[in-house]
Design an enzyme around this catalytic site. Structure first.
Site, PDB file in Angstrom:
ATOM      1  N   ASP A  13       0.873  -1.154   0.000  1.00  0.00           N
ATOM      2  CA  ASP A  13       0.000   0.000   0.000  1.00  0.00           C
ATOM      3  C   ASP A  13       0.925   1.223   0.000  1.00  0.00           C
ATOM      4  O   ASP A  13       2.136   1.090   0.246  1.00  0.00           O
ATOM      5  CB  ASP A  13      -0.876  -0.028   1.254  1.00  0.00           C
ATOM      6  CG  ASP A  13      -1.705   1.220   1.419  1.00  0.00           C
ATOM      7  OD1 ASP A  13      -2.383   1.616   0.460  1.00  0.00           O
ATOM      8  OD2 ASP A  13      -1.662   1.814   2.512  1.00  0.00           O
ATOM      9  N   ASP A  15       0.052   5.154   1.202  1.00  0.00           N
ATOM     10  CA  ASP A  15      -0.073   6.050   2.356  1.00  0.00           C
ATOM     11  C   ASP A  15      -0.014   5.285   3.677  1.00  0.00           C
ATOM     12  O   ASP A  15      -0.794   4.353   3.891  1.00  0.00           O
ATOM     13  CB  ASP A  15      -1.402   6.810   2.294  1.00  0.00           C
ATOM     14  CG  ASP A  15      -1.433   7.835   1.179  1.00  0.00           C
ATOM     15  OD1 ASP A  15      -0.483   8.619   1.068  1.00  0.00           O
ATOM     16  OD2 ASP A  15      -2.409   7.844   0.412  1.00  0.00           O
TER      17      ASP A  15
END
Length: 224
Positions: A13, A15
């Site tokens: 991922d 953020d």
């Protein structure tokens, strides 16, 4: 280094997992909603957790009755975030080192993010992380965002690896669930934004780390 033994791909991922950027989104939401006379609800971040960029824009438009199109909302968010991504966001501790390890050991790397592509490109370019990734996919490119497994299955498919050969890195429960539903091992990453959910993250994930140096174990920083 049992956590990475036998893995052929690392899927990240963005953020809060690969880069320290979750701090900026709350401030953007507060400023954005304030322009249209709304306060930012305290539960907002949890509600939109895992949604794609487009899904989040639709949610904002409908919940707050915004006089904007979805594309206009996305454009405003992109403009508000792009400079922060380019000049204020830094990699998570040990992120560059684990990417270097993957490159040196023939492990493929992909990004599976709910963010818009323009923002992803900005931060990867700014931090000079682009060369480490063979695949970058946003949730807008698949049928359903996290916690559905679509995005992780797409990234694995493009890397040419099976789900069981992947190790997913995530910082929020919706992302962890997406990786698990894709049939992949998932490592939860500590982040200040989601620290209040640490118990839930530990319960959902196969592993939990404070930073990426933990994974590299006996490897010294100098040897990586």
């Amino acid at each position: 280094m049992d956590i990475i033994r036998g893995k052929k791909a690392f899927l990240f991922d963005l953020d809060g997992t690969l880069v320290d950027s979750m701090w900026m989104w709350k401030s953007i939401d507060i400023e954005f909603l304030g322009r249209y006379g709304h306060e930012c609800p305290p539960e907002l971040q949890r509600v939109i957790e895992g949604m794609s960029f487009s899904e989040t824009a639709l949610y904002f438009k409908e919940r707050f009755c915004l006089p904007l199109t979805i594309e206009e909302i996305k454009g405003i968010w992109t403009d508000m975030s792009i400079d922060k991504y380019r000049y204020e966001v830094l990699p998570k501790k040990g992120a560059r080192e684990i990417l270097t390890y993957a490159r040196d050991h023939g492990i493929g790397c992909g990004i599976a993010t709910s963010n818009g592509r323009e923002m992803v490109d900005a931060v990867l370019e700014s931090l000079k992380l682009e060369p480490y990734f063979q695949v970058v996919t946003t949730a807008c490119e698949v049928k359903a965002g996290k916690p559905e497994p679509d995005i992780y299955l797409k990234v694995a498919g493009e890397l040419g690896v099976r789900p069981e050969e992947c190790l997913v890195f995530e910082d929020i429960p919706a992302g962890i669930l997406a990786g698990k539903r894709a049939g992949m091992a998932v490592c939860a990453v500590d982040d200040p934004f989601s620290r209040h959910m640490e118990e839930e993250k530990r319960g959902l994930a196969d592993y939990f780390i404070q930073d990426y140096f933990e994974i590299l174990g006996g490897q010294t920083r100098e040897a990586i």
